[in-house]
Design a protein around this motif. Structure first.
Motif, PDB file in Angstrom:
ATOM      1  N   GLN A  29       0.827  -1.207   0.000  1.00  0.00           N
ATOM      2  CA  GLN A  29       0.000   0.000   0.000  1.00  0.00           C
ATOM      3  C   GLN A  29       0.866   1.265   0.000  1.00  0.00           C
ATOM      4  N   SER A  30       1.859   1.298   0.877  1.00  0.00           N
ATOM      5  CA  SER A  30       2.729   2.471   0.961  1.00  0.00           C
ATOM      6  C   SER A  30       3.519   2.657  -0.331  1.00  0.00           C
ATOM      7  N   TYR A  31       3.934   1.536  -0.923  1.00  0.00           N
ATOM      8  CA  TYR A  31       4.708   1.616  -2.163  1.00  0.00           C
ATOM      9  C   TYR A  31       3.855   2.216  -3.281  1.00  0.00           C
ATOM     10  N   VAL A  32       2.601   1.749  -3.420  1.00  0.00           N
ATOM     11  CA  VAL A  32       1.717   2.266  -4.465  1.00  0.00           C
ATOM     12  C   VAL A  32       1.446   3.752  -4.235  1.00  0.00           C
ATOM     13  N   ARG A  33       1.209   4.148  -2.994  1.00  0.00           N
ATOM     14  CA  ARG A  33       0.899   5.541  -2.686  1.00  0.00           C
ATOM     15  C   ARG A  33       2.091   6.477  -2.931  1.00  0.00           C
ATOM     16  N   SER A  34       3.298   5.912  -2.923  1.00  0.00           N
ATOM     17  CA  SER A  34       4.478   6.743  -3.140  1.00  0.00           C
ATOM     18  C   SER A  34       4.697   7.061  -4.620  1.00  0.00           C
ATOM     19  N   GLN A  35       3.910   6.422  -5.504  1.00  0.00           N
ATOM     20  CA  GLN A  35       4.057   6.636  -6.938  1.00  0.00           C
ATOM     21  C   GLN A  35       2.989   7.618  -7.440  1.00  0.00           C
ATOM     22  N   SER A  36       3.244   8.214  -8.579  1.00  0.00           N
ATOM     23  CA  SER A  36       2.277   9.157  -9.152  1.00  0.00           C
ATOM     24  C   SER A  36       1.107   8.407  -9.792  1.00  0.00           C
ATOM     25  N   ASN A  37      -0.052   9.069  -9.857  1.00  0.00           N
ATOM     26  CA  ASN A  37      -1.226   8.458 -10.476  1.00  0.00           C
ATOM     27  C   ASN A  37      -0.957   8.066 -11.921  1.00  0.00           C
ATOM     28  N   SER A  38      -0.261   8.930 -12.653  1.00  0.00           N
ATOM     29  CA  SER A  38      -0.019   8.642 -14.075  1.00  0.00           C
ATOM     30  C   SER A  38       0.861   7.411 -14.252  1.00  0.00           C
ATOM     31  N   LYS A  39       1.818   7.207 -13.340  1.00  0.00           N
ATOM     32  CA  LYS A  39       2.679   6.027 -13.426  1.00  0.00           C
ATOM     33  C   LYS A  39       1.903   4.757 -13.109  1.00  0.00           C
ATOM     34  N   VAL A  40       1.024   4.823 -12.103  1.00  0.00           N
ATOM     35  CA  VAL A  40       0.297   3.632 -11.660  1.00  0.00           C
ATOM     36  C   VAL A  40      -0.864   3.307 -12.591  1.00  0.00           C
ATOM     37  N   TYR A  41      -1.658   4.321 -12.953  1.00  0.00           N
ATOM     38  CA  TYR A  41      -2.899   4.076 -13.688  1.00  0.00           C
ATOM     39  C   TYR A  41      -2.849   4.525 -15.150  1.00  0.00           C
ATOM     40  N   GLY A  42      -1.756   5.153 -15.563  1.00  0.00           N
ATOM     41  CA  GLY A  42      -1.630   5.616 -16.933  1.00  0.00           C
ATOM     42  C   GLY A  42      -1.975   7.089 -17.065  1.00  0.00           C
ATOM     43  N   SER A  43      -1.548   7.690 -18.165  1.00  0.00           N
ATOM     44  CA  SER A  43      -1.757   9.129 -18.364  1.00  0.00           C
ATOM     45  C   SER A  43      -3.225   9.502 -18.434  1.00  0.00           C
ATOM     46  N   LYS A  44      -4.062   8.558 -18.887  1.00  0.00           N
ATOM     47  CA  LYS A  44      -5.497   8.835 -18.987  1.00  0.00           C
ATOM     48  C   LYS A  44      -6.258   8.406 -17.732  1.00  0.00           C
ATOM     49  N   GLY A  45      -5.554   7.816 -16.792  1.00  0.00           N
ATOM     50  CA  GLY A  45      -6.181   7.465 -15.515  1.00  0.00           C
ATOM     51  C   GLY A  45      -6.833   6.108 -15.454  1.00  0.00           C
ATOM     52  N   GLY A  46      -7.154   5.512 -16.611  1.00  0.00           N
ATOM     53  CA  GLY A  46      -7.802   4.209 -16.620  1.00  0.00           C
ATOM     54  C   GLY A  46      -9.066   4.186 -15.783  1.00  0.00           C
ATOM     55  N   ASP A  47      -9.317   3.084 -15.093  1.00  0.00           N
ATOM     56  CA  ASP A  47     -10.486   3.015 -14.207  1.00  0.00           C
ATOM     57  C   ASP A  47     -10.127   3.390 -12.780  1.00  0.00           C
ATOM     58  N   GLY A  48      -8.854   3.712 -12.539  1.00  0.00           N
ATOM     59  CA  GLY A  48      -8.425   4.110 -11.201  1.00  0.00           C
ATOM     60  C   GLY A  48      -8.267   2.948 -10.237  1.00  0.00           C
ATOM     61  N   ILE A  49      -8.444   1.718 -10.747  1.00  0.00           N
ATOM     62  CA  ILE A  49      -8.314   0.520  -9.903  1.00  0.00           C
ATOM     63  C   ILE A  49      -7.184  -0.372 -10.417  1.00  0.00           C
ATOM     64  N   HIS A  50      -7.211  -0.625 -11.728  1.00  0.00           N
ATOM     65  CA  HIS A  50      -6.215  -1.501 -12.331  1.00  0.00           C
ATOM     66  C   HIS A  50      -5.040  -0.680 -12.858  1.00  0.00           C
ATOM     67  N   TYR A  51      -3.881  -1.313 -12.946  1.00  0.00           N
ATOM     68  CA  TYR A  51      -2.646  -0.601 -13.233  1.00  0.00           C
ATOM     69  C   TYR A  51      -2.211  -0.752 -14.694  1.00  0.00           C
TER      70      TYR A  51
END
Length: 567
Positions: free
Chosen positions: A362-384
């Motif tokens: 959880q801490s590792y995911v939160r330390s990353q930017s939204n665009s890196k985790v979910y993509g530049s368009k944000g995706g569904d905000g759940i899957h990476y």
């Protein structure tokens, strides 16, 4: 041809028992020991036809409430007879079956049972190689197939048996005949290079992969685990990746799915050193949006994990639970869902026992930017994104392997001495603690020398060099499958088995490798708590320690009678 019961035992162990109708790893509706209820199609009418056939075989009015193991074996016997008759009647498979030895006959039967005769006949290169007697090439064709990717270790076992003519369960690497080793090694190296070059996930091996801990990991989870495995879709993912780790995951699943598949997960765990459970998001998401009590749900989760971890611990395996990860802060329900995630993770750490180790992703995911985790368009905000799935898989593996290396080192320093054991199980340093100076590394575990010469019996000294070489091969394979934390001393074990059972030692060890549970049941081999032994390592150790002549003779008689029946 092998004894009928041998066929049944092997297929039952590979298939696993389903008391009710469920989806198998290939996605087909099944019951019993792999009986396909979609053999006539997936329409309701076709499934009803298959169910009617099952009811007729079992003399039941309905199977909707499930079947017993005895009924499942009756169903298996009926299907097995049908498959063997079909093979013998086939114009190509029939003559090939007759020319094969007993073990390779089983491989052909098992593949036909698992996939069906029509699909097996599409393995043209494999069948041609078998007809030419090139069993190494036939084994390679098995390993290259979609069948191998679908069923994992079952295909590896069949490929190894095809190459060597000897069958063992749960062995990922085998020693082939001397004249084929170089060719097989070269082919495997070339295939591995091609696989690495084409892989689109986990392209860089984890740095910790080369560390002291190289044991096998079983990853269990939902869609996020599916993504970390480099897969997609809603089907059940059950695979072994190129690093040798196992994956058992399915999109949209949670606590109920884990309980339903627990027996299958335990079966897969037999071939691994630790289990990583990555579940909870779907349950949390549902609870948040239906206003259910998060703490109550976490208690139920933790109770199940504690029970599972305790059982795994008895087998020398560690269970890890990864924290549930948050959703993107760009989602409209982010605050509500992420609060539920935080609460769930807090309660899980509160209620999980010491047998379960928590990996904080959880801490590792939160330390990353939204665009890196979910993509530049944000995706569904759940899957990476694919790249972040790969990165998260590598991060999780690093955390687990670091913990495993520490666990192995701790075990090597604290394992109690076993003065009566004739099988060494790694470093035994309790009576002589290491100084604070140079410590032993898990990469080179010290093996306990025999404390005294094994007591000689009337069979001693009769094990031939050929038998000892075969035992060495089997024990080396056992060590490879078990990982560094549960090694046996090969030389000491060969000496002890030879002294105990003489010329029968190799046959007895082979039976342990093929069907350890069956042998333990027939000989009533139990641990100090009265629980039946299940692992080959434990059973081999016990066989080395038997002093009672009558029980020793029972072991020899069992191996001999088994051999006569299988002719």
């Amino acid at each position: 041809m092998l004894d009928n019961q041998e066929y049944l035992d092997r297929i039952k162990r590979s298939e696993g028992f389903l008391s009710t109708q469920r989806r198998c790893p290939a996605g087909f509706l099944s019951i019993g020991y792999g009986y396909n209820l979609e053999r006539y199609g997936s329409t309701p009418e076709a499934i009803a036809r298959a169910k009617k056939e099952v009811c007729k075989i079992l003399n039941k009015s309905s199977i909707d409430n499930g079947i017993t193991e005895a009924e499942a074996q009756k169903l298996l016997q009926h299907d097995l007879n049908r498959v063997i008759e079909g093979i013998k009647a086939d114009k190509r498979l029939g003559p090939l079956f007759e020319k094969l030895d007993d073990e390779r006959q089983f491989v052909l039967v098992d593949m036909c049972y698992n996939m069906g005769i029509p699909r097996t006949k599409k393995f043209n290169k494999m069948l041609t190689a078998m007809e030419n007697g090139d069993y190494t090439a036939a084994a390679q064709e098995i390993l290259r197939s979609k069948y191998a990717r679908d069923v994992g270790r079952r295909a590896r076992d069949n490929a190894a048996c095809m190459a060597t003519g000897e069958f063992e369960f749960n062995t990922t690497k085998r020693v082939m005949s001397d004249d084929k080793k170089k060719a097989a090694k070269k082919s495997k190296t070339e295939e591995e290079k091609a696989r690495k070059a084409s892989a689109d996930a986990r392209t860089q091996p984890s740095p910790s992969r080369t560390s002291a801990s190289s044991g096998k990991i079983l990853n269990v989870g939902d869609s996020r685990t599916v993504g970390m495995a480099g897969e997609n879709g809603s089907r059940l993912v059950q695979k072994t990746d190129r690093s040798g780790d196992d994956w058992y995951a399915q999109m949209g699943k949670g606590f109920a799915w884990f309980k339903q598949h627990l027996n299958d997960i335990k079966q897969d765990a037999q071939d691994c050193d630790c289990v990583v459970v990555n579940l909870g998001f779907n349950d949390v998401y549902g609870a948040v949006h239906s206003n259910k009590n998060i703490e109550k749900m976490a208690k139920e989760y933790a109770a199940q994990m504690n029970e599972f971890a305790a059982e795994m611990k008895r087998q020398g395996k560690q269970v890890y639970f990864t924290t549930v990860n948050p959703v993107s802060t760009n989602r409209s329900d982010a605050a509500k869902v992420n609060k539920g995630v935080d609460d769930f993770n807090r309660y899980m750490q509160q209620y999980l026992s010491d047998d379960v180790k928590v990996i904080d992703t959880q801490s590792y995911v939160r330390s990353q930017s939204n665009s890196k985790v979910y993509g530049s368009k944000g995706g569904d905000g759940i899957h990476y994104t694919g790249s972040f799935y790969s990165e998260l898989a590598q991060y999780t593996e690093q955390q687990v392997r670091a913990a495993e290396a520490g666990r192995e080192h701790t075990q090597s320093r604290t394992a109690p001495e076993q003065p009566h054991s004739r099988v060494a199980q790694g470093p035994q340093t309790r009576t002589q603690p290491q100084s604070s100076g140079k410590a032993k590394t898990p990469e080179q575990p010290a093996q306990t020398p025999a404390k005294a010469k094994p007591r000689q019996s009337e069979n001693s000294g009769n094990a031939s060099d050929k038998d000892k070489a075969r035992m060495r091969s089997m024990l080396n394979n056992l060590n490879k499958a078990n990982g560094k934390s549960r090694q046996v001393d090969v030389d000491a074990t060969i000496e002890a088995l030879s002294a105990q059972y003489g010329e029968n030692a190799s046959k007895i060890l082979a039976k342990v490798m093929m069907a350890p549970t069956t042998m333990a049941k027939k000989l009533d081999l139990r641990d100090k708590n009265g629980k039946l032994l299940t692992s080959s390592r434990q059973i081999v150790q016990r066989l080395c320690e038997i002093d009672d002549e009558q029980q020793k003779n029972n072991v020899i008689a069992m191996a001999a009678s088994k051999r006569r029946r299988s002719r």
